[in-house]
Write a protein that holds these residues in place. Structure first.
Motif, short mmCIF file in Angstrom:
data_model
loop_
_atom_site.label_atom_id
_atom_site.label_comp_id
_atom_site.label_asym_id
_atom_site.label_seq_id
_atom_site.Cartn_x
_atom_site.Cartn_y
_atom_site.Cartn_z
N LEU A 142 0.83 -1.21 0.00
CA LEU A 142 0.00 0.00 0.00
C LEU A 142 0.86 1.26 0.00
O LEU A 142 1.65 1.45 0.92
CB LEU A 142 -0.87 -0.02 1.28
N ALA A 156 4.18 -0.41 -5.31
CA ALA A 156 3.09 -0.54 -4.33
C ALA A 156 1.90 -1.19 -5.02
O ALA A 156 1.81 -1.22 -6.24
CB ALA A 156 2.72 0.82 -3.78
N GLY A 157 0.98 -1.71 -4.18
CA GLY A 157 -0.25 -2.32 -4.72
C GLY A 157 -0.10 -3.80 -5.03
O GLY A 157 -0.84 -4.34 -5.86
N LEU A 158 0.84 -4.44 -4.35
CA LEU A 158 1.13 -5.86 -4.58
C LEU A 158 -0.13 -6.71 -4.80
O LEU A 158 -1.03 -6.72 -3.96
CB LEU A 158 1.90 -6.41 -3.37
N ASN A 159 -0.14 -7.41 -5.92
CA ASN A 159 -1.16 -8.45 -6.14
C ASN A 159 -0.49 -9.63 -6.85
O ASN A 159 0.70 -9.57 -7.20
CB ASN A 159 -2.40 -7.91 -6.87
N PRO A 217 -0.94 -11.11 -9.88
CA PRO A 217 -0.44 -10.93 -11.26
C PRO A 217 0.91 -10.21 -11.30
O PRO A 217 1.80 -10.55 -12.08
CB PRO A 217 -1.53 -10.09 -11.94
N SER A 262 -1.71 -3.76 -12.73
CA SER A 262 -2.88 -2.89 -12.91
C SER A 262 -3.88 -3.52 -13.87
O SER A 262 -5.09 -3.45 -13.66
CB SER A 262 -2.48 -1.48 -13.33
N GLY A 283 -4.37 -6.61 -14.22
CA GLY A 283 -4.92 -7.78 -13.56
C GLY A 283 -6.09 -7.45 -12.64
O GLY A 283 -6.77 -8.34 -12.15
N VAL A 284 -6.31 -6.16 -12.41
CA VAL A 284 -7.47 -5.72 -11.61
C VAL A 284 -8.66 -5.65 -12.55
O VAL A 284 -8.74 -4.77 -13.41
CB VAL A 284 -7.19 -4.35 -10.95
N GLY A 286 -7.58 -9.80 -9.19
CA GLY A 286 -6.41 -8.93 -8.98
C GLY A 286 -6.35 -8.34 -7.58
O GLY A 286 -5.73 -7.29 -7.36
N LEU A 287 -6.99 -9.04 -6.64
CA LEU A 287 -7.06 -8.55 -5.26
C LEU A 287 -5.76 -7.94 -4.75
O LEU A 287 -4.71 -8.57 -4.80
CB LEU A 287 -7.43 -9.73 -4.35
N ASN A 288 -5.87 -6.70 -4.29
CA ASN A 288 -4.75 -6.08 -3.55
C ASN A 288 -5.33 -5.27 -2.39
O ASN A 288 -6.56 -5.16 -2.24
CB ASN A 288 -3.82 -5.28 -4.47
N LEU A 289 -4.44 -4.75 -1.56
CA LEU A 289 -4.91 -4.08 -0.35
C LEU A 289 -5.70 -2.80 -0.65
O LEU A 289 -6.75 -2.58 -0.01
CB LEU A 289 -3.72 -3.81 0.58
N PRO A 290 -5.29 -1.96 -1.61
CA PRO A 290 -6.10 -0.77 -1.90
C PRO A 290 -7.54 -1.13 -2.32
O PRO A 290 -8.50 -0.45 -1.93
CB PRO A 290 -5.36 -0.10 -3.08
N MET A 291 -7.69 -2.20 -3.10
CA MET A 291 -9.01 -2.65 -3.54
C MET A 291 -9.89 -3.03 -2.34
O MET A 291 -11.03 -2.56 -2.20
CB MET A 291 -8.81 -3.87 -4.45
N LEU A 297 -9.37 -2.37 0.95
CA LEU A 297 -9.55 -1.25 1.89
C LEU A 297 -10.65 -0.30 1.41
O LEU A 297 -11.43 0.22 2.20
CB LEU A 297 -8.25 -0.45 2.03
N LEU A 342 -12.37 -1.11 -7.99
CA LEU A 342 -11.53 -1.42 -9.16
C LEU A 342 -10.56 -0.27 -9.44
O LEU A 342 -9.39 -0.49 -9.76
CB LEU A 342 -12.41 -1.63 -10.40
N GLY A 392 -7.89 -0.29 -6.84
CA GLY A 392 -7.01 -1.43 -7.06
C GLY A 392 -6.02 -1.16 -8.18
O GLY A 392 -4.81 -1.36 -8.02
N SER A 393 -6.51 -0.68 -9.32
CA SER A 393 -5.58 -0.48 -10.44
C SER A 393 -4.71 0.75 -10.23
O SER A 393 -3.52 0.75 -10.53
CB SER A 393 -6.31 -0.45 -11.79
N GLY A 445 -3.77 1.84 -7.43
CA GLY A 445 -2.88 1.57 -6.31
C GLY A 445 -1.62 0.83 -6.73
O GLY A 445 -0.70 0.67 -5.92
N VAL A 446 -1.59 0.36 -7.97
CA VAL A 446 -0.38 -0.30 -8.50
C VAL A 446 0.55 0.81 -8.99
O VAL A 446 0.28 1.45 -10.00
CB VAL A 446 -0.74 -1.28 -9.63
#
Lengths: 137, 137
Positions: A67, A90-93, A95, A122, A124-125, B91-96, B98, B118, B121-122, B124-125
């Motif tokens: 984050l 940042a924004g680890l997922n 993909p 991005s 992958g979201v 594409g789950l990540n923490l920003p998505m 949260l 969404l 999430g995108s 946040g990458v």
């Protein structure tokens, strides 16, 4: 030489990302984890993360955080501002991480690898409902 | 009514996302987890995930998966094609996650909430090195 990867997140998300991605690609040797748990003071967190980074070859080090604005990302940003030169995302997922692991080789530069990784992260979201609707047109 | 959330991932990533996000926002009551572990057969995975979904109010159910094309996302896509109507993201990540938890309220529709999620999430990458460079211009 393979790139070096540090996963740095809140909680134990980093360790679980490592375990989970290894279910998919098999065991890895180039991933280390930093966990920002409740029990860790800010000072001990800084010390631990800085040590992980100092023990790396920064030319090929990529640090993936969960984050932007979060604890781990902030500590890393501070280290960059003090002259370190690793790459910080940042924004680890999944993909993003899978792309780094599967595209890494001796030929690809660290910069190109992180570009591909950011793109995969991005893109992958996804709203899967929309994809299925389009598929049924 | 709060939206219902199912995190559905490879390994135990879903459970760790729940634990980690609760370190940030506090305890939650509307998140359930599905873990696609090595030990689970495809059939028992399908059965478990379908049961989780059937026990939900699908009008306000959002299923967050780790990877488009991965096991959990595929099972969910199949359920959607068989007439289920929950929302499915990949594409789950923490920003998505949260964003869903912090923006959810009685007024926001499920569709609007997933659009915001969404986007977070995108967006946040991020390449943090680039942000720091711009900040120092």
């Amino acid at each position: 030489m393979m790139k070096e990867i540090i996963l740095a997140t809140h909680g134990r998300l980093s360790e679980e990302f490592k375990r989970t991605v290894e279910l998919i690609v098999g065991a890895t040797t180039n991933i280390r984890c930093f966990c920002m748990t409740k029990e860790k003071s800010e000072d001990s967190a800084k010390e631990e993360l800085e040590k992980l980074i100092q023990d790396s070859n920064e030319d090929r080090l990529i640090v993936l955080t969960d984050l932007f604005g979060g604890s781990a990302a902030n500590i890393c940003a501070e280290l960059l501002m003090r002259g370190h030169h690793f790459r910080l995302l940042a924004g680890l997922n999944l993909p993003m991480l899978l792309t780094i692991l599967t595209m890494d080789n001796d030929e690809i530069s660290t910069n190109n690898l992180i570009e591909e990784s950011l793109k995969a992260g991005s893109e992958g979201v996804l709203n899967v409902n929309n994809i299925l609707l389009k598929g049924s047109d």
